[in-house]
Design a protein around this motif. Structure first.
Motif, PDB file in Angstrom:
ATOM      1  N   HIS A 236     -25.867  14.304 -24.874  1.00 41.30           N
ATOM      2  CA  HIS A 236     -25.149  14.048 -23.612  1.00 41.30           C
ATOM      3  C   HIS A 236     -23.982  13.087 -23.791  1.00 41.30           C
ATOM      4  N   THR A 237     -23.382  13.119 -24.970  1.00 41.09           N
ATOM      5  CA  THR A 237     -22.250  12.252 -25.284  1.00 41.09           C
ATOM      6  C   THR A 237     -20.998  13.104 -25.483  1.00 41.09           C
ATOM      7  N   CYS A 238     -19.885  12.595 -24.980  1.00 43.41           N
ATOM      8  CA  CYS A 238     -18.602  13.255 -25.244  1.00 43.41           C
ATOM      9  C   CYS A 238     -17.633  12.221 -25.791  1.00 43.41           C
ATOM     10  N   GLU A 239     -16.613  12.728 -26.454  1.00 42.02           N
ATOM     11  CA  GLU A 239     -15.559  11.869 -26.983  1.00 42.02           C
ATOM     12  C   GLU A 239     -14.310  12.077 -26.156  1.00 42.02           C
ATOM     13  N   LEU A 240     -13.748  10.985 -25.655  1.00 44.38           N
ATOM     14  CA  LEU A 240     -12.463  11.043 -24.970  1.00 44.38           C
ATOM     15  C   LEU A 240     -11.398  11.169 -26.045  1.00 44.38           C
ATOM     16  N   ARG A 241     -10.659  12.273 -25.994  1.00 42.20           N
ATOM     17  CA  ARG A 241      -9.629  12.546 -27.000  1.00 42.20           C
ATOM     18  C   ARG A 241      -8.291  12.831 -26.331  1.00 42.20           C
ATOM     19  N   LYS A 242      -7.250  12.598 -27.083  1.00 40.15           N
ATOM     20  CA  LYS A 242      -5.897  13.006 -26.715  1.00 40.15           C
ATOM     21  C   LYS A 242      -5.456  12.480 -25.351  1.00 40.15           C
ATOM     22  N   MET A 243      -5.872  11.258 -25.004  1.00 41.95           N
ATOM     23  CA  MET A 243      -5.392  10.670 -23.753  1.00 41.95           C
ATOM     24  C   MET A 243      -4.066   9.983 -24.048  1.00 41.95           C
ATOM     25  N   TYR A 244      -3.004  10.650 -23.645  1.00 44.00           N
ATOM     26  CA  TYR A 244      -1.654  10.158 -23.886  1.00 44.00           C
ATOM     27  C   TYR A 244      -0.815  10.329 -22.630  1.00 44.00           C
ATOM     28  N   LEU A 245       0.186   9.462 -22.506  1.00 42.66           N
ATOM     29  CA  LEU A 245       1.080   9.470 -21.356  1.00 42.66           C
ATOM     30  C   LEU A 245       2.497   9.218 -21.844  1.00 42.66           C
ATOM     31  N   ARG A 246       3.434  10.014 -21.343  1.00 42.86           N
ATOM     32  CA  ARG A 246       4.840   9.839 -21.739  1.00 42.86           C
ATOM     33  C   ARG A 246       5.323   8.434 -21.392  1.00 42.86           C
ATOM     34  N   ARG A 247       6.172   7.903 -22.228  1.00 44.77           N
ATOM     35  CA  ARG A 247       6.722   6.558 -22.027  1.00 44.77           C
ATOM     36  C   ARG A 247       7.339   6.416 -20.632  1.00 44.77           C
ATOM     37  N   THR A 248       8.036   7.441 -20.167  1.00 45.73           N
ATOM     38  CA  THR A 248       8.708   7.386 -18.863  1.00 45.73           C
ATOM     39  C   THR A 248       7.747   7.275 -17.686  1.00 45.73           C
ATOM     40  N   HIS A 249       6.476   7.549 -17.924  1.00 46.39           N
ATOM     41  CA  HIS A 249       5.494   7.544 -16.842  1.00 46.39           C
ATOM     42  C   HIS A 249       4.471   6.408 -16.970  1.00 46.39           C
TER      43      HIS A 249
ATOM     44  N   GLN B  23       1.022  17.019 -14.874  1.00 50.37           N
ATOM     45  CA  GLN B  23       2.360  17.604 -14.943  1.00 50.37           C
ATOM     46  C   GLN B  23       3.157  17.302 -13.693  1.00 50.37           C
ATOM     47  N   GLU B  24       4.466  17.262 -13.892  1.00 51.56           N
ATOM     48  CA  GLU B  24       5.412  17.040 -12.800  1.00 51.56           C
ATOM     49  C   GLU B  24       5.667  18.353 -12.065  1.00 51.56           C
ATOM     50  N   GLU B  25       6.335  18.240 -10.932  1.00 51.78           N
ATOM     51  CA  GLU B  25       6.625  19.407 -10.092  1.00 51.78           C
ATOM     52  C   GLU B  25       7.447  20.452 -10.841  1.00 51.78           C
ATOM     53  N   ASP B  26       8.303  20.010 -11.769  1.00 50.30           N
ATOM     54  CA  ASP B  26       9.130  20.957 -12.533  1.00 50.30           C
ATOM     55  C   ASP B  26       8.351  21.617 -13.677  1.00 50.30           C
ATOM     56  N   GLY B  27       7.059  21.289 -13.799  1.00 45.42           N
ATOM     57  CA  GLY B  27       6.219  21.882 -14.832  1.00 45.42           C
ATOM     58  C   GLY B  27       6.145  21.079 -16.108  1.00 45.42           C
TER      59      GLY B  27
ATOM     60  N   MET C 131       1.169  17.072   2.282  1.00 43.87           N
ATOM     61  CA  MET C 131       2.246  16.911   1.310  1.00 43.87           C
ATOM     62  C   MET C 131       1.644  16.688  -0.083  1.00 43.87           C
ATOM     63  N   THR C 132       2.137  17.419  -1.049  1.00 44.18           N
ATOM     64  CA  THR C 132       1.662  17.309  -2.420  1.00 44.18           C
ATOM     65  C   THR C 132       2.350  16.142  -3.116  1.00 44.18           C
ATOM     66  N   THR C 133       1.555  15.339  -3.806  1.00 45.80           N
ATOM     67  CA  THR C 133       2.140  14.252  -4.576  1.00 45.80           C
ATOM     68  C   THR C 133       2.147  14.630  -6.054  1.00 45.80           C
ATOM     69  N   TRP C 134       3.192  14.250  -6.719  1.00 42.77           N
ATOM     70  CA  TRP C 134       3.376  14.575  -8.132  1.00 42.77           C
ATOM     71  C   TRP C 134       3.414  13.294  -8.925  1.00 42.77           C
ATOM     72  N   PRO C 135       3.027  13.297 -10.168  1.00 39.75           N
ATOM     73  CA  PRO C 135       2.488  14.422 -10.929  1.00 39.75           C
ATOM     74  C   PRO C 135       1.055  14.768 -10.519  1.00 39.75           C
ATOM     75  N   GLN C 136       0.636  15.995 -10.872  1.00 43.08           N
ATOM     76  CA  GLN C 136      -0.686  16.494 -10.541  1.00 43.08           C
ATOM     77  C   GLN C 136      -1.486  16.814 -11.803  1.00 43.08           C
ATOM     78  N   LEU C 137      -2.802  16.618 -11.681  1.00 40.73           N
ATOM     79  CA  LEU C 137      -3.709  16.985 -12.768  1.00 40.73           C
ATOM     80  C   LEU C 137      -4.165  18.420 -12.594  1.00 40.73           C
ATOM     81  N   ARG C 138      -4.276  19.122 -13.717  1.00 33.59           N
ATOM     82  CA  ARG C 138      -4.829  20.473 -13.686  1.00 33.59           C
ATOM     83  C   ARG C 138      -5.510  20.772 -15.012  1.00 33.59           C
TER      84      ARG C 138
END
Length: 157
Positions: A78-91, A60-64, A1-8
């Motif tokens: 060998h360094t990277c910057e974590l950028r644009k890590m955001y999450l909708r208020r509802t989640h 993303q959620e199952e509805d896309g 069974m697939t659980t949502w939301p999923q990372l891609r």
């Protein structure tokens, strides 16, 4: 069974939904988008991240619908910057921020990075608390984005 939301993996087809997510969250916290500067990387995610040796992933959620995102932007030594890590208020408050960060750190290791940096704004208290729980420590930065007032670093184990 697939659980949502999923990372891609993101593609350039996701540029506009990612911008909408990022700009919406920024607005919630009284921060200003910078489409011609700090946020210009969202105009071409594939070139800005993948072509440089980084990654950009979306949650993303199952509805896309897009509910979260993060990018790893390669710097040097060998360094990277974590950028644009955001999450909708509802989640928020459901462990999804932790899921995004854990995936980002695992991806950083897989891509061969040994250090992760990030810039943030003091109003993003929940995110800062999360970063600190995972071992990020404050560090000096010589080029903070205009909306940011703090920088953090994590040396990967």
């Amino acid at each position: 069974m697939t659980t949502w939301p999923q990372l891609r993996r993101a593609t350039n087809a996701d540029c506009e939904p990612v911008k909408t997510l990022v700009f919406t969250v920024l607005d919630e916290y009284g921060l200003r988008p910078d489409p011609d500067g700090t946020d210009a990387d969202l105009d071409d995610i594939e070139r800005s991240y993948f072509a440089r040796g980084g990654t950009f992933r979306i949650l993303q959620e199952e509805d896309g619908s897009l509910v979260g995102a993060y990018g790893l932007y390669p710097l040097q030594n060998h360094t990277c910057e974590l950028r644009k890590m955001y999450l909708r208020r509802t989640h928020r408050g459901r462990g999804l921020g932790r899921r995004l960060l854990e995936d980002a750190l695992a991806s950083a290791r897989e891509l061969g990075f040994t250090t992760v940096t990030l810039e943030t704004a003091s109003v993003l208290k929940e995110a800062i608390a999360l970063y600190k729980r995972y071992g990020f420590v404050p560090c000096p930065s010589d080029h903070l984005a205009t909306r940011c007032d703090q920088a953090y670093i994590l040396v990967l184990q």
